[in-house]
Design a protein around this motif. Structure first.
Motif: not given
Length: 396
Positions: A248-255
């Motif tokens: 399971v991968v958590s990614v802090a990203w986006g606008t």
């Protein structure tokens, strides 16, 4: 857990609960990041010979614990608030999470995302500039039932190496696993390996996209994990070789405040979910945070992607979407033959919001008839990329 560790943890837990005690003279030993979670929480420790069973995983969004309104609420909720002699010393985040606690506690494995570094009991705590939240946040997350927290965010390095250490030590003290930041190279090289109730081994990985400090940290590349497509894939494959049944991968990203995934999110999601080894996807679930608003769920290359979980704890945000969030709930079923892919047999989202009026609380919209417009808006966002056709349903 040996006798010394048990006594040290008990002492510091008491201090973290209300912030009115001093930590023990010597901190408890740091747990090995690669060890399965200890018995007593969601993660049991069945004997190796036990057959692996289906399990339910729940993941929720950003915990922004140092915003002014959040700090005020945590102080007001502390047991010693309003005492007649002296100023209150404690912060208690447990009441904020009471409304969503059943969703977390009922899961076999629960993941959170910490968007604010934690500091020492004495503070200072701030919601602007270099963020820093009280360590009592860790106590509340553990009490709610979370097993592991992603710590890679745009604010991970706000307080430098000291902030990273304080955050991870607070999580260690309450028995929370963590991934995404590290105190040294050895710790940074290992994923959080969790054993779900039922026996499944789950690797939790965490990364942040676009934090300039994460790419300019000199000789400490392990301090926080920056997004790098090939690095994420390599880490996922290494976790699989280390025995993980699921990654399971958590990614802090986006606008920020955008309810639609941006082109970078879409491109990275396609690339990561397309990666496979021997015909098996390298990732089993991709969880997005950092958008300060919920975004769509979508099945991409056969892998569930949550572009934005939204916020779990937030204060007075610039836009009302900043107080919205979801908890993702997936039921994983083991394959018929060892080494094959686990399947998602149930997929749900639980709509949430944080109240804008006092007292500040996280509300499960699936269990109330209030906030109808907000509920409808979250549903529209979550299903905007066809997730309903792939089997996603609203939960409570």
């Amino acid at each position: 857990m040996n006798l010394y560790t048990r006594h040290a943890v008990t002492a510091l837990l008491a201090a973290l609960a209300v912030g009115c005690g001093a930590p023990p003279a010597a901190p408890p030993p740091r747990p090995a990041p690669s060890a399965p979670a200890a018995a007593g929480g969601h993660a049991g420790a069945p004997p190796p010979s036990a057959a692996k069973a289906p399990f339910t995983l729940v993941a929720s969004g950003d915990v922004l614990a140092s915003y002014p309104a959040v700090l005020d609420a945590a102080k007001n909720d502390a047991p010693d608030f309003g005492r007649t002699e002296g100023a209150p010393t404690g912060y208690d985040y447990r009441p904020m999470l009471k409304g969503i606690k059943p969703v977390i506690a009922e899961a076999d494995l629960a993941l959170c995302h910490l968007g604010t570094p934690l500091g020492p009991l004495a503070g200072p705590f701030t919601g602007s500039g270099a963020l820093q939240a009280p360590p009592q946040v860790a106590t509340a997350l553990k009490d709610a039932g979370f097993d592991s927290c992603a710590t890679a965010s745009g604010h991970t390095l706000d307080r430098g190496d000291a902030g990273v250490r304080a955050t991870l030590e607070a999580l260690d003290t309450v028995g929370m696993r963590h991934t995404g930041s590290a105190r040294d190279a050895a710790e940074g090289s290992r994923p959080a390996l969790l054993r779900a109730r039922g026996g499944a081994e789950v690797a939790h990985l965490s990364y942040v996209l676009g934090d300039r400090r994460a790419t300019a940290r000199g000789g400490r590349p392990w301090a926080v994990n920056p997004v790098d497509e090939q690095r994420i894939i390599a880490d996922a494959r290494a976790a699989r070789r280390a025995g993980a049944d699921l990654v399971v991968v958590s990614v802090a990203w986006g606008t920020e405040y955008r309810t639609e995934p941006d082109p970078t999110q879409l491109t990275l999601a396609r690339a990561l979910t397309a990666a496979e080894t021997d015909g098996r996807p390298d990732l089993d679930l991709l969880l997005g945070t950092g958008t300060l608003a919920p975004q769509a769920y979508e099945k991409v290359n056969g892998v569930w992607v949550v572009y934005g979980l939204g916020d779990q704890i937030a204060g007075s945000m610039k836009k009302q979407e900043g107080t919205w969030g979801t908890a993702a709930r997936f039921r994983f079923t083991p394959p018929e033959r060892p080494g094959e892919r686990w399947q998602v047999t149930d997929a749900e989202y639980v709509p949430q919001l944080v109240t804008r009026k006092k007292p500040l609380r996280s509300i499960n919209l699936g269990r109330t008839k209030l906030w109808v417009k907000e509920h409808a808006a979250i549903e529209k966002t979550v299903l905007s990329r066809g997730a309903a056709a792939s089997g996603l349903k609203a939960g409570s």
